[in-house]
Design a protein around this motif. Structure first.
Motif, PDB file in Angstrom:
ATOM      1  N   THR A  25      92.979  -5.817  86.649  1.00  0.00           N
ATOM      2  CA  THR A  25      91.566  -4.704  86.384  1.00  0.00           C
ATOM      3  C   THR A  25      90.759  -5.235  87.302  1.00  0.00           C
ATOM      4  O   THR A  25      90.333  -6.439  87.513  1.00  0.00           O
ATOM      5  CB  THR A  25      91.281  -4.615  85.032  1.00  0.00           C
ATOM      6  N   THR A  26      89.710  -4.401  87.691  1.00  0.00           N
ATOM      7  CA  THR A  26      88.592  -4.620  88.571  1.00  0.00           C
ATOM      8  C   THR A  26      87.370  -5.044  87.623  1.00  0.00           C
ATOM      9  O   THR A  26      87.333  -4.570  86.496  1.00  0.00           O
ATOM     10  CB  THR A  26      87.950  -3.460  89.339  1.00  0.00           C
ATOM     11  N   LEU A  27      86.809  -6.269  88.036  1.00  0.00           N
ATOM     12  CA  LEU A  27      85.681  -6.681  87.102  1.00  0.00           C
ATOM     13  C   LEU A  27      84.289  -6.273  87.655  1.00  0.00           C
ATOM     14  O   LEU A  27      83.661  -5.657  86.902  1.00  0.00           O
ATOM     15  CB  LEU A  27      85.783  -8.196  87.298  1.00  0.00           C
ATOM     16  N   ALA A  28      84.074  -6.412  88.830  1.00  0.00           N
ATOM     17  CA  ALA A  28      82.630  -5.989  89.387  1.00  0.00           C
ATOM     18  C   ALA A  28      82.628  -5.931  90.841  1.00  0.00           C
ATOM     19  O   ALA A  28      83.555  -6.530  91.611  1.00  0.00           O
ATOM     20  CB  ALA A  28      81.684  -6.889  88.819  1.00  0.00           C
ATOM     21  N   SER A  29      81.730  -5.192  91.386  1.00  0.00           N
ATOM     22  CA  SER A  29      81.556  -5.258  92.831  1.00  0.00           C
ATOM     23  C   SER A  29      80.332  -5.528  93.160  1.00  0.00           C
ATOM     24  O   SER A  29      79.367  -5.262  92.498  1.00  0.00           O
ATOM     25  CB  SER A  29      81.701  -3.819  93.274  1.00  0.00           C
ATOM     26  N   TYR A  30      80.105  -6.390  94.371  1.00  0.00           N
ATOM     27  CA  TYR A  30      78.924  -6.831  94.628  1.00  0.00           C
ATOM     28  C   TYR A  30      78.519  -6.532  96.149  1.00  0.00           C
ATOM     29  O   TYR A  30      79.437  -6.729  96.866  1.00  0.00           O
ATOM     30  CB  TYR A  30      78.856  -8.417  94.711  1.00  0.00           C
ATOM     31  N   GLY A 177      80.920 -13.553  90.601  1.00  0.00           N
ATOM     32  CA  GLY A 177      80.220 -13.616  89.479  1.00  0.00           C
ATOM     33  C   GLY A 177      79.608 -14.842  88.867  1.00  0.00           C
ATOM     34  O   GLY A 177      78.448 -15.044  88.599  1.00  0.00           O
ATOM     35  N   THR A 178      80.644 -15.679  88.983  1.00  0.00           N
ATOM     36  CA  THR A 178      80.318 -17.263  88.676  1.00  0.00           C
ATOM     37  C   THR A 178      79.283 -17.955  89.568  1.00  0.00           C
ATOM     38  O   THR A 178      78.247 -18.643  89.045  1.00  0.00           O
ATOM     39  CB  THR A 178      81.557 -18.064  88.548  1.00  0.00           C
ATOM     40  N   ALA A 179      79.446 -17.740  90.641  1.00  0.00           N
ATOM     41  CA  ALA A 179      78.344 -18.190  91.765  1.00  0.00           C
ATOM     42  C   ALA A 179      77.175 -17.563  91.591  1.00  0.00           C
ATOM     43  O   ALA A 179      76.002 -18.498  91.473  1.00  0.00           O
ATOM     44  CB  ALA A 179      78.831 -17.864  93.209  1.00  0.00           C
ATOM     45  N   LEU A 180      76.920 -16.533  91.231  1.00  0.00           N
ATOM     46  CA  LEU A 180      75.552 -15.830  91.096  1.00  0.00           C
ATOM     47  C   LEU A 180      75.019 -16.363  89.709  1.00  0.00           C
ATOM     48  O   LEU A 180      73.913 -16.695  89.470  1.00  0.00           O
ATOM     49  CB  LEU A 180      75.456 -14.210  91.116  1.00  0.00           C
ATOM     50  N   ALA A 181      75.908 -16.347  88.769  1.00  0.00           N
ATOM     51  CA  ALA A 181      75.381 -16.914  87.357  1.00  0.00           C
ATOM     52  C   ALA A 181      75.074 -18.321  87.483  1.00  0.00           C
ATOM     53  O   ALA A 181      73.953 -18.788  86.805  1.00  0.00           O
ATOM     54  CB  ALA A 181      76.814 -16.683  86.456  1.00  0.00           C
ATOM     55  N   LEU A 182      75.354 -19.187  88.248  1.00  0.00           N
ATOM     56  CA  LEU A 182      75.052 -20.567  88.347  1.00  0.00           C
ATOM     57  C   LEU A 182      73.728 -20.730  89.104  1.00  0.00           C
ATOM     58  O   LEU A 182      72.902 -21.444  88.729  1.00  0.00           O
ATOM     59  CB  LEU A 182      76.387 -21.436  89.107  1.00  0.00           C
ATOM     60  N   ALA A 183      73.782 -19.823  90.162  1.00  0.00           N
ATOM     61  CA  ALA A 183      72.422 -19.893  90.797  1.00  0.00           C
ATOM     62  C   ALA A 183      71.191 -19.539  90.074  1.00  0.00           C
ATOM     63  O   ALA A 183      70.131 -20.184  90.170  1.00  0.00           O
ATOM     64  CB  ALA A 183      72.537 -19.167  92.086  1.00  0.00           C
ATOM     65  N   GLU A 184      71.531 -18.617  89.194  1.00  0.00           N
ATOM     66  CA  GLU A 184      70.700 -18.116  88.281  1.00  0.00           C
ATOM     67  C   GLU A 184      70.051 -19.110  87.259  1.00  0.00           C
ATOM     68  O   GLU A 184      69.107 -19.264  86.889  1.00  0.00           O
ATOM     69  CB  GLU A 184      70.997 -16.736  87.721  1.00  0.00           C
ATOM     70  N   ALA A 185      71.485 -19.968  86.787  1.00  0.00           N
ATOM     71  CA  ALA A 185      70.829 -20.932  85.736  1.00  0.00           C
ATOM     72  C   ALA A 185      69.914 -21.885  86.212  1.00  0.00           C
ATOM     73  O   ALA A 185      69.069 -22.179  85.411  1.00  0.00           O
ATOM     74  CB  ALA A 185      72.285 -21.321  85.423  1.00  0.00           C
ATOM     75  N   PHE A 186      70.244 -22.510  87.500  1.00  0.00           N
ATOM     76  CA  PHE A 186      69.384 -23.487  87.855  1.00  0.00           C
ATOM     77  C   PHE A 186      67.858 -22.982  87.834  1.00  0.00           C
ATOM     78  O   PHE A 186      66.995 -23.601  87.306  1.00  0.00           O
ATOM     79  CB  PHE A 186      69.598 -23.914  89.328  1.00  0.00           C
ATOM     80  N   GLU A 187      67.478 -21.680  88.307  1.00  0.00           N
ATOM     81  CA  GLU A 187      66.084 -21.165  88.277  1.00  0.00           C
ATOM     82  C   GLU A 187      65.670 -20.936  86.882  1.00  0.00           C
ATOM     83  O   GLU A 187      64.442 -21.006  86.459  1.00  0.00           O
ATOM     84  CB  GLU A 187      65.958 -19.967  89.041  1.00  0.00           C
ATOM     85  N   ARG A 188      66.501 -20.339  85.901  1.00  0.00           N
ATOM     86  CA  ARG A 188      66.222 -20.144  84.553  1.00  0.00           C
ATOM     87  C   ARG A 188      65.662 -21.395  83.870  1.00  0.00           C
ATOM     88  O   ARG A 188      64.788 -21.318  82.792  1.00  0.00           O
ATOM     89  CB  ARG A 188      67.438 -19.674  83.677  1.00  0.00           C
TER      90      ARG A 188
END
Length: 475
Positions: A25-30, A177-188
């Motif tokens: 199944t498709t998860l997401a598109s970026y 999705g994981t890549a973007l979540a990790l980058a956001e985590a550092f800034e958070r």
């Protein structure tokens, strides 16, 4: 590692689409980044890295401590994302997140000591003092694979940030999705904006974009974990630009069982060593070299362990082997199995794809293997084990060395002295005695031969992307 960092699941000309390998199944598109967006990411990242390099080490360490706490607090979300995007069994995905948190704690506690100026005694001339200081390089490009979407980013990014550098992450598209979540985590947690940036690129744009980034004066160095093909491209580009590079590439680790080994313990460990992460790891044991006197017992116990493995839904706690991350990886594995059997290997278990949705493959065991067969000569990136019988210790060493790779090695014997003697005769980046090859933040990790160069983790990992600057002070 054979995870091809430039390959996606489903990609169009303008978007990257992630797919669940367990059910298709498709998860997401970026939306893919164009040249202007990449340029902005480099400009902002380089500026953030310059400022970060001036932040005291103690302040960097404090943020790493906060980051470790964040990973633990949000571990379920990150683990679920990893499982959805590449099919890792959920319990293993949780372990990947925790290992990253442990690494952040490790560098938070030790960065100040490792990065402290080191005085050098100067005998003459009189009145001269000298010291060496590890100083940050700037913005570091990281090209990362999909098989450990959190850990392989973190084992590079955490020490690199501790050293005062910035991170430009080009992750594998099927774990966007994981890549973007990790980058956001550092800034958070308080790291400066744009210090860690994830690039989203369609497959066709990757080679030219990565080549251009390596040549860009604002990018100070590059690291890649991925296939040998990708490593050749990145290493050549870094050489042309005279830039620091670290490459962690393929692996075909030998698991050597000597005649005086504790065979039940070795066989139990061997099953885990081969089939963790569905066999999709650079340091998974892949070639099992067993001395003849214990070969029959080892093979019997190993096959019993393989038969007990549960293949299925990676979110099910009972599952030990999930799907392969992509359908093309399953097809490549099937080719290796079929060609090895045609060359004389005996199929003792598995050997086929599992019908139904998703990219599942049977845990497979090949006997009577050796040089000249794909399962022995190539890196098998999936649940396939190749067993070879050695007449004696010398032949075991010869077979273990019969590979272009040199990442890890595991040797099993009741005599530590004998095991170490064998290990010293086999070329590898790490050797484990009566233990499964693994990475640990306290010891360096990396390969030799076609497995790459440079080291991650421990003191070596934080110093890889620093300038060992000499200060000479007179008078």
């Amino acid at each position: 590692m054979s995870a091809d960092v430039t390959t996606t699941g489903t990609v169009s000309t303008s978007t990257v689409t992630t797919t669940n390998p367990a059910d298709g199944t498709t998860l997401a598109s970026y939306p893919s980044m164009g040249p202007a967006e990449v340029e902005q990411a480099v400009a902002l990242g380089a500026d953030a890295a310059r400022g970060w390099g001036r932040v005291p080490v103690a302040d960097r360490a404090a943020l790493l401590t906060r980051f470790a706490a964040h990973l633990r607090a949000d571990a379920e979300r990150y683990a679920a994302l990893v499982t959805a995007e590449m099919g890792k069994p959920l319990a293993q995905a949780r372990g990947e997140v925790e290992k990253s948190a442990v690494t952040a704690d490790y560098y938070a506690a030790r960065a100040a000591t490792i990065l402290a100026p080191r005085e050098v005694e100067i005998d003459s001339p009189a009145g001269v003092s000298a010291f060496v200081t590890p100083e940050p390089l700037g913005l570091v490009l990281a090209v990362m694979p999909w098989n450990f979407p959190v850990w392989q980013v973190m084992r590079f990014a955490i020490p690199t940030l501790a050293a005062g550098n910035g991170v430009l992450l080009k992750h594998s598209p099927n774990v966007t999705g994981t890549a973007l979540a990790l980058a956001e985590a550092f800034e958070r947690v308080g790291f400066p904006a744009h210090l860690v940036t994830a690039l989203v690129l369609v497959e066709d744009d990757v080679p030219d974009t990565v080549g251009g980034l390596i040549a860009d004066d604002r990018v100070a160095a590059v690291t890649l974990t991925g296939s040998n093909r990708a490593g050749e491209m990145v290493g050549a580009a870094a050489g042309r630009a005279s830039k620091r590079s670290v490459l962690e590439l393929g692996g075909s680790d030998a698991f050597v069982v000597l005649s005086d080994a504790d065979v039940p313990a070795a066989a139990a460990a061997a099953v885990g060593a081969r089939f963790t992460n569905s066999g999709q790891s650079c340091v998974c044991a892949k070639r099992f070299v067993v001395e003849a006197p214990v070969a029959e017992e080892f093979t019997r116990l190993f096959l019993e362990g393989v038969e007990a493995l549960s293949v299925g839904d990676p979110t099910d706690p009972a599952t030990s082997v999930g799907p392969l991350a992509r359908g093309d990886l399953r097809a490549a594995l099937q080719r290796q199995v079929d060609q090895s059997v045609a060359a004389g290997a005996t199929l003792a278990a598995g050997g086929h794809s599992i019908d139904g949705p998703g990219s599942f493959y049977e845990p497979t065991v090949l006997l009577d293997t050796g040089p000249g067969m794909p399962a022995f000569d190539e890196e098998t990136f999936g649940p396939v084990a190749a067993i070879a019988v050695a007449a004696d210790e010398d032949e075991a060493v010869r077979l273990a060395n019969a590979t272009p790779y040199g990442l890890g090695l595991s040797v099993w014997s009741r005599s530590t002295e004998r095991a170490l003697g064998v290990a010293r005769r086999v070329t590898s980046g790490a050797a484990f005695v009566n233990a499964v090859v693994a990475s640990d933040p306290r010891v360096p990790f990396g390969g030799t031969k076609r497995s790459g160069y440079g080291r991650e983790l421990a003191e070596a990992g934080i110093l890889e992307f620093t300038n060992q600057r000499t200060y000479w002070v007179s008078g």
